[in-house]
Design a protein around this motif. Structure first.
Motif, PDB file in Angstrom:
ATOM      1  N   ASP A  98      25.352  -9.234  12.839  1.00 38.08           N
ATOM      2  CA  ASP A  98      26.086  -8.317  12.174  1.00 38.08           C
ATOM      3  C   ASP A  98      27.438  -9.250  11.754  1.00 38.08           C
ATOM      4  OD1 ASP A  98      27.692  -6.163  11.578  1.00 38.08           O
ATOM      5  OD2 ASP A  98      27.848  -5.327  13.143  1.00 38.08           O
ATOM      6  N   VAL A  99      27.303  -9.123  10.234  1.00 41.08           N
ATOM      7  CA  VAL A  99      28.327 -10.390   9.767  1.00 41.08           C
ATOM      8  C   VAL A  99      29.474  -9.669   8.709  1.00 41.08           C
ATOM      9  CG1 VAL A  99      28.546 -12.454   8.189  1.00 41.08           C
ATOM     10  CG2 VAL A  99      26.569 -11.932   9.624  1.00 41.08           C
ATOM     11  N   THR A 100      30.607  -9.846   8.735  1.00 39.64           N
ATOM     12  CA  THR A 100      31.490  -9.624   7.690  1.00 39.64           C
ATOM     13  C   THR A 100      32.072 -11.077   7.182  1.00 39.64           C
ATOM     14  OG1 THR A 100      32.580  -7.906   9.042  1.00 39.64           O
ATOM     15  CG2 THR A 100      34.270  -9.061   7.586  1.00 39.64           C
ATOM     16  N   ALA A 101      32.202 -11.067   5.706  1.00 38.25           N
ATOM     17  CA  ALA A 101      32.336 -12.158   5.194  1.00 38.25           C
ATOM     18  C   ALA A 101      33.724 -12.186   4.315  1.00 38.25           C
ATOM     19  CB  ALA A 101      31.152 -12.179   3.957  1.00 38.25           C
ATOM     20  N   VAL A 102      34.590 -13.081   4.624  1.00 41.35           N
ATOM     21  CA  VAL A 102      35.809 -13.070   4.154  1.00 41.35           C
ATOM     22  C   VAL A 102      35.963 -13.928   3.054  1.00 41.35           C
ATOM     23  CG1 VAL A 102      38.403 -13.138   4.780  1.00 41.35           C
ATOM     24  CG2 VAL A 102      36.799 -12.209   6.417  1.00 41.35           C
ATOM     25  N   ALA A 103      36.489 -13.516   1.926  1.00 38.11           N
ATOM     26  CA  ALA A 103      36.615 -14.693   0.875  1.00 38.11           C
ATOM     27  C   ALA A 103      37.524 -14.009  -0.209  1.00 38.11           C
ATOM     28  CB  ALA A 103      35.198 -14.635   0.178  1.00 38.11           C
ATOM     29  N   ARG A 104      37.938 -15.110  -0.948  1.00 37.44           N
ATOM     30  CA  ARG A 104      39.130 -14.854  -1.975  1.00 37.44           C
ATOM     31  C   ARG A 104      38.493 -14.058  -2.898  1.00 37.44           C
ATOM     32  NH1 ARG A 104      42.778 -19.729  -3.875  1.00 37.44           N
ATOM     33  NH2 ARG A 104      40.659 -20.478  -4.307  1.00 37.44           N
ATOM     34  N   SER A 105      36.910 -14.164  -3.356  1.00 41.17           N
ATOM     35  CA  SER A 105      36.209 -13.735  -4.108  1.00 41.17           C
ATOM     36  C   SER A 105      35.258 -12.992  -3.742  1.00 41.17           C
ATOM     37  CB  SER A 105      35.932 -14.541  -5.412  1.00 41.17           C
ATOM     38  OG  SER A 105      37.062 -15.113  -6.203  1.00 41.17           O
ATOM     39  N   PRO A 106      35.429 -12.027  -3.020  1.00 38.09           N
ATOM     40  CA  PRO A 106      34.128 -11.336  -2.259  1.00 38.09           C
ATOM     41  C   PRO A 106      33.089 -10.634  -3.391  1.00 38.09           C
ATOM     42  CG  PRO A 106      36.175  -9.777  -2.065  1.00 38.09           C
ATOM     43  CD  PRO A 106      36.731 -11.181  -2.584  1.00 38.09           C
ATOM     44  N   GLN A 107      33.444 -10.514  -4.284  1.00 39.20           N
ATOM     45  CA  GLN A 107      32.449  -9.951  -5.356  1.00 39.20           C
ATOM     46  C   GLN A 107      31.458 -10.701  -5.802  1.00 39.20           C
ATOM     47  OE1 GLN A 107      35.805 -10.563  -5.981  1.00 39.20           O
ATOM     48  NE2 GLN A 107      35.768 -11.853  -7.908  1.00 39.20           N
ATOM     49  N   LYS A 108      31.651 -12.229  -5.250  1.00 39.38           N
ATOM     50  CA  LYS A 108      30.470 -12.961  -5.794  1.00 39.38           C
ATOM     51  C   LYS A 108      29.606 -13.158  -4.654  1.00 39.38           C
ATOM     52  CE  LYS A 108      33.536 -16.699  -7.907  1.00 39.38           C
ATOM     53  NZ  LYS A 108      34.068 -18.007  -7.905  1.00 39.38           N
ATOM     54  N   ILE A 109      29.875 -12.371  -3.459  1.00 35.62           N
ATOM     55  CA  ILE A 109      28.848 -12.352  -2.509  1.00 35.62           C
ATOM     56  C   ILE A 109      27.658 -11.170  -2.596  1.00 35.62           C
ATOM     57  CG2 ILE A 109      28.413 -11.956   0.018  1.00 35.62           C
ATOM     58  CD1 ILE A 109      31.333 -13.000   0.405  1.00 35.62           C
ATOM     59  N   ALA A 110      26.476 -11.712  -2.696  1.00 32.94           N
ATOM     60  CA  ALA A 110      25.294 -10.610  -3.106  1.00 32.94           C
ATOM     61  C   ALA A 110      24.588 -10.203  -1.715  1.00 32.94           C
ATOM     62  CB  ALA A 110      24.394 -11.344  -4.061  1.00 32.94           C
ATOM     63  N   ASP A 111      24.865 -10.819  -0.965  1.00 30.01           N
ATOM     64  CA  ASP A 111      24.129 -10.595   0.479  1.00 30.01           C
ATOM     65  C   ASP A 111      24.602  -9.258   0.977  1.00 30.01           C
ATOM     66  OD1 ASP A 111      22.806 -13.139   1.385  1.00 30.01           O
ATOM     67  OD2 ASP A 111      24.775 -13.798   0.764  1.00 30.01           O
ATOM     68  N   PRO A 112      23.831  -8.691   1.858  1.00 29.26           N
ATOM     69  CA  PRO A 112      24.050  -7.051   2.143  1.00 29.26           C
ATOM     70  C   PRO A 112      24.973  -7.239   3.513  1.00 29.26           C
ATOM     71  CG  PRO A 112      21.812  -7.861   2.623  1.00 29.26           C
ATOM     72  CD  PRO A 112      22.304  -8.944   2.020  1.00 29.26           C
ATOM     73  N   VAL A 113      26.209  -7.476   3.350  1.00 30.47           N
ATOM     74  CA  VAL A 113      26.934  -7.511   4.410  1.00 30.47           C
ATOM     75  C   VAL A 113      28.338  -7.066   4.087  1.00 30.47           C
ATOM     76  CG1 VAL A 113      26.027  -9.905   5.399  1.00 30.47           C
ATOM     77  CG2 VAL A 113      27.945  -9.891   3.670  1.00 30.47           C
ATOM     78  N   ARG A 114      29.338  -6.643   5.387  1.00 38.42           N
ATOM     79  CA  ARG A 114      30.599  -6.237   4.913  1.00 38.42           C
ATOM     80  C   ARG A 114      31.508  -7.269   4.301  1.00 38.42           C
ATOM     81  NH1 ARG A 114      29.336  -4.711   9.904  1.00 38.42           N
ATOM     82  NH2 ARG A 114      30.366  -6.416  10.759  1.00 38.42           N
ATOM     83  N   THR A 115      32.024  -7.116   3.397  1.00 42.74           N
ATOM     84  CA  THR A 115      33.128  -8.090   2.577  1.00 42.74           C
ATOM     85  C   THR A 115      34.424  -7.714   2.848  1.00 42.74           C
ATOM     86  OG1 THR A 115      32.799  -7.047   0.531  1.00 42.74           O
ATOM     87  CG2 THR A 115      31.113  -8.837   1.139  1.00 42.74           C
TER      88      THR A 115
END
Length: 221
Positions: free
Chosen positions: A26-43
């Motif tokens: 179960d993943v949360t992805a933290v990034a400066r540009s979370p809109q670039k993350i296409a994977d089905p995870v929380r951002t």
């Protein structure tokens, strides 16, 4: 497990994210540009160059572990690793998250830092070529970047988290092999390179390896 991947769009972060998803975490992805993350995870948005601890604490809340691929991509970004990791450690403490795994670099054990101004001249795992040619050359070439990572390691060690520091040598864009060597508190003898995918693989493995807590781990092919 519930994992937070920090710098999830970076070179190692992308592999951490994809492998964690494929492993069923179960993943949360933290990034400066979370809109670039296409994977089905929380951002979650976070600018680690100017970090907001409360923002980070909300992102990592309820995580079993935080895995960070944070590092400066250019000399102009130097400082992002230690400042961002300092905020991340504070956020982990505020959110009650114990496990913290970060990536550094193989030569850092011989790089001076505020908390370690007189490090050993050689890493105990390095052979003759690395001691006298490879490591000195890398320290000259990447001095600003390594100073940032050395200070980041100071921050991690000073935290009260269950930390592990991954120290790979030269990173490549090779495929995930799952075949690599590791060494506790020293570099891998004769280890000159490793793919970012394999570094991510080992960092994820460390989540369930309590013997790596409070240690640096050399990892190389």
């Amino acid at each position: 497990m519930r994992l937070t991947i920090v710098a999830a769009t970076g070179g190692i972060g992308r592999h951490l994210l994809r492998q964690a998803i494929e492993a069923g975490h179960d993943v949360t992805a933290v990034a400066r540009s979370p809109q670039k993350i296409a994977d089905p995870v929380r951002t979650a948005y976070a600018d680690l160059a100017a970090p907001d601890v409360d923002e980070l604490a909300a992102a990592v809340k309820d995580s079993d572990a935080i895995l960070s691929g944070l590092g400066a991509r250019t000399n102009a970004e130097a400082g992002v690793a230690w400042r961002g990791t300092e905020a991340l450690a504070e956020a982990a403490r505020a959110a009650g998250v114990r496990r913290l795994i970060v990536v550094s670099a193989a030569p850092i054990g011989t790089v001076p830092s505020p908390a370690n101004p007189h490090p050993p001249r050689h890493d105990p795992g390095d052979g003759f070529v690395m001691r006298h040619l490879g490591a000195p050359f890398a320290r000259r070439m990447f001095r600003t970047h390594y100073d940032d990572l050395a200070r980041m390691e100071d921050v991690v060690r000073a935290s009260d988290r269950d930390w592990t520091i991954s120290r790979p040598p030269k990173l490549t864009d090779g495929p995930l092999t799952g075949r690599y060597r590791t060494a506790l508190d020293r570099n891998v003898r004769g280890g000159f390179s490793i793919s970012r995918a394999d570094v991510a693989h080992h960092m994820l493995a460390c989540v369930t390896m309590p013997e790596t807590i409070g240690h640096t781990v050399g990892v190389a092919q």
